[in-house]
Design an enzyme around this catalytic site. Structure first.
Site, PDB file in Angstrom:
ATOM      1  N   GLU A  76       0.813  -1.205   0.000  1.00  0.00           N
ATOM      2  CA  GLU A  76       0.000   0.000   0.000  1.00  0.00           C
ATOM      3  C   GLU A  76       0.854   1.266   0.000  1.00  0.00           C
ATOM      4  O   GLU A  76       0.526   2.237  -0.677  1.00  0.00           O
ATOM      5  CB  GLU A  76      -0.921  -0.016   1.227  1.00  0.00           C
ATOM      6  CG  GLU A  76      -2.116   0.903   1.056  1.00  0.00           C
ATOM      7  CD  GLU A  76      -2.886   1.065   2.355  1.00  0.00           C
ATOM      8  OE1 GLU A  76      -2.950   0.091   3.119  1.00  0.00           O
ATOM      9  OE2 GLU A  76      -3.405   2.169   2.584  1.00  0.00           O
ATOM     10  N   ASP A  77       1.938   1.255   0.757  1.00  0.00           N
ATOM     11  CA  ASP A  77       2.676   2.498   0.981  1.00  0.00           C
ATOM     12  C   ASP A  77       3.956   2.670   0.175  1.00  0.00           C
ATOM     13  O   ASP A  77       4.620   3.693   0.269  1.00  0.00           O
ATOM     14  CB  ASP A  77       3.031   2.636   2.476  1.00  0.00           C
ATOM     15  CG  ASP A  77       1.792   2.884   3.315  1.00  0.00           C
ATOM     16  OD1 ASP A  77       0.744   3.171   2.718  1.00  0.00           O
ATOM     17  OD2 ASP A  77       1.884   2.783   4.542  1.00  0.00           O
TER      18      ASP A  77
END
Ligand code: MN
Length: 717
Positions: A76-77
């Site tokens: 996600e990051d």
């Protein structure tokens, strides 16, 4: 702050053979990927995955789960793809990380449709691999612990989602330790003022009772030793603020009246010792009546087991005592995680655990639900179970959600018991099926072979299992009825032109016509005719050219035979209330025994009118849609409600005379209303329960015999 070396120690302590090298690689990779990123707290980002992994290690989960904890935010990051994770760490870890990433993208505060879809996704991910939700819960717990660093708006959003979704899921999975902390933190952020004021009041009360918990612990410890009841440990604590808060709100009481403000917990070695300890406690202090709960004999649906009692101390303070074995204690705190850690490898091995049964059932029953609002409603009931315990006459116990009815109970025993349920005896007395059951009720279900569920039940049943079973049955039944109806209608149409069904449906023309409509089988076409989607006549003209259709006039003799014997074809049977494709028209509300006519509606089956209903004349407009119907003898015998309108002289006592007359001939009155029209006359409208047309005639006749009754009329509904 936790160090990676501490984490390794923790994992090794549970599993000496754990693949530490894999964990180390995951840690190094995570550190590299999150390099330079910082949390809102100003700490390096890596702290977060490390803490999450630590929580998972505390749950004694396997290396896959702990590694997934270290890697859970990478996709996600950062720029790293899930494929890369799979290459480096294998399918299992990648699978869990992917599941957690997907859950992270879910917006629960969206429109209802989206919400429902998101929940469905979440349930699927949970069933697929329970580690996904365990990692997600650990992630959420650490985020809640560090929530004060976030801006207010996001803080509230996350806290609300935690209270609405993650805490109830943790609860349903039996993970009370984690659930409690999530709830407590959500309370702190969502209701900051209430939280702070309660915290101060509880603290003041704790100071006032300083030393009390220690004294009680000492006393009971001595008593148990004296009685030779072995215990593993006893601890005392003050109840959580959120649960006190809920109690105060729900029961509208004051803090002094909370019986379980303080609680002692006794962990013993065996079930026998638990009951022995309960006896000693009741000998030492007076129990509060109605507060003894045996969750050992009757576990909660999430697997919780314990004995609870409330007693009054020598100093007049009430407190709660919970008694359970070490095993029960572990399950009470950790729920699904407690079961999980004993198994090796994939969760597949213990698919039969109650949690999985719950999850799978939930998913299975929800799959068919199309209406998002209904889906969320069902889910809410499943996630916030405030259950009642109901007994079978043999003493078997069933846990049902609050407000459950005898129908829910019947379906919880067996689907067929549900389908064939016609009545219920609660604590020995017959009750209506819509009765809300109460804790401790002994319920006996009365069944009748061949009886069928009623659509009306959907208005009061509460479990989604029951709801779905009933719907499923009704749909299947509707389909069957519409098929029969359609076939009959088509046959009837064919007969008008002296054509026979077999001749029409055997040839290639029929198959071609089915293809044109997009139906695979003749049955589908008949069902469509029965639903009123396609007209039988239209189908017929596709098979036989219009000009070849010649109506055969009935011969003189045939028409006489017909008049005397009735039509040769089988009539559609009208059962009464529970019919799915055949229903009584609201305008005339015919009752059993009356002469009736049927009319094919568009999509709702056959409406049945009284032969003398004024609307029947209009039905002649479309004679093709008129069909013969008759009452099915001996089917449903539940009473019909009929409204009667009485014109009466306006004299004192007339209402009493009318109602006692009705009661005198054993007829139930549902409702009665009286009013004055002018100086001399009045009107009484009443709804009575009538079994058939003879009964109705008898009621009308005896009403007319009441002194002062001018006229009695049957009113339309
Ligand atoms: Mn995270």
């Amino acid at each position: 702050m936790i160090r990676f070396e501490d984490l390794i120690e923790k994992v090794r302590a549970t599993n000496a053979d754990a693949d530490i090298e894999l964990l180390r690689r995951a840690y190094v990779f995570s550190a590299f990927e999150h390099k330079g990123q910082v949390r809102h707290s100003g700490e390096p980002y890596l702290v977060h995955p490390l803490e999450v992994a630590d929580l998972l290690a505390d749950m004694k989960l396997d290396v896959v789960a702990v590694a997934a904890g270290l890697l859970h935010d990478i996709v996600e990051d950062t720029q790293t793809s899930i494929e890369r994770i799979q290459e480096l760490f294998g399918t299992d870890i990648a699978h869990v990380v992917e599941g957690v990433t997907k859950l992270g993208a879910i917006q629960f505060s969206s429109s209802e449709e989206r919400q429902a879809e998101n929940f469905r996704k979440m349930l699927l991910a949970m069933v697929d691999d329970i580690r996904v939700i365990l990692v997600k819960l650990a992630d959420r717990l650490h985020n809640m612990r560090t929530l004060h660093h976030l801006p207010e708006e996001r803080r509230l959003k996350i806290a609300q989602e935690t209270r609405d979704i993650y805490a109830p899921i943790a609860n349903r999975l039996g993970m009370s330790k984690l659930k409690n902390e999530l709830e407590e933190l959500a309370f702190k952020y969502l209701e900051a003022k209430a939280y702070e004021s309660l915290r101060q009041r509880v603290e003041a009360r704790r100071r006032a009772t300083e030393g009390l918990i220690e004294d009680l612990t000492k006393t009971i410890s001595a008593k148990l030793t004296e009685a030779q009841v072995p215990v593993i440990h006893i601890d005392g604590r003050i109840k959580r603020l959120f649960s006190i808060h809920q109690k105060l709100k729900k029961q509208k009481i004051d803090l002094d009246q909370v019986y379980d403000f303080m609680a002692l917990r006794i962990v013993s070695q065996s079930v026998k010792d638990c009951y022995a300890a309960l006896g000693i406690i009741h000998q030492t202090w007076s129990p509060v009546p109605g507060r003894i709960k045996d969750f050992i004999a009757m576990p909660r649906p999430n697997g919780y087991q314990s004995l609870h009692t409330s007693v009054i101390s020598e100093r007049g303070f009430p407190f709660e005592v919970q008694i359970r074995t070490a095993e029960m204690h572990r399950i009470a705190e950790e729920g699904i995680a407690a079961h999980w850690k004993y198994k090796e490898g994939r969760v597949g091995a213990d698919r039969d655990e109650q949690y999985f049964i719950w999850l799978r059932q939930l998913l299975e029953f929800q799959q068919e639900v199309r209406d998002p609002q209904e889906f969320l409603q069902n889910l809410k009931i499943e996630l916030y179970p405030e259950e009642v315990y109901i007994f079978t006459p043999k003493g078997e116990v069933k846990a049902l959600p609050r407000d459950a009815t005898p129908v829910d109970f019947a379906y919880s025993i067996h689907t067929d018991v549900g389908h064939q349920c016609v009545g219920a005896r609660v604590n020995g007395k017959m009750v209506p099926l819509r009765t809300r059951l109460r804790n401790g009720d002994i319920v006996e279900i009365v069944t009748a072979p061949g009886h069928q569920p009623s659509r009306d039940w959907l208005n009061f049943v509460v479990t989604s299992r029951t709801r779905n079973k009933i719907k499923h049955y009704i749909q299947a039944e509707e389909k069957q009825r519409s098929l029969e109806l359609g076939r009959k209608l088509f046959e009837k149409e064919a007969r008008r032109y002296s054509l026979n069904l077999k001749g029409l449906t055997d040839g290639p023309a029929f198959a071609a016509m089915l293809g044109e409509y997009g139906y695979g089988k003749g049955e589908e076409l008949f069902a469509a005719i029965g639903y009123g989607k396609v007209a039988a006549r239209t189908v017929l003209t596709k098979l036989v050219p219009q000009e070849q259709l010649k109506e055969t006039p009935e011969s003189g003799i045939a028409s006489v035979v017909r008049r005397v014997l009735g039509p040769a074809e089988e009539k559609i049977k009208v059962r009464g209330f529970d019919d799915l494709m055949v229903f009584r028209a609201r305008c005339c509300n015919p009752i059993r025994g009356e002469k009736i006519v049927g009319y094919i509606t568009r999509g709702k089956g056959v409406s049945v009118h009284s032969a003398i209903c004024p609307n029947v004349v209009n039905l002649l407009y479309d004679p093709e849609r008129r069909i013969d119907v008759e009452w099915d003898k001996g089917a449903d015998t539940s009473p019909y409600t009929v409204r009667l309108s009485l014109q009466v002289e306006d004299r004192k006592g007339i209402l009493a005379d009318v109602t006692s007359k009705i009661a005198g001939i054993n007829t139930n009155i549902r409702n009665v209303e009286a009013r004055s029209d002018d100086d001399q006359t009045g009107r009484i409208d009443m709804t009575v329960e009538i079994s058939d047309v003879k009964h109705l005639q008898k009621v009308i006749k005896s009403l007319r015999s009441v002194n002062g009754v001018v006229d009695v009329e049957r009113a339309s509904r």
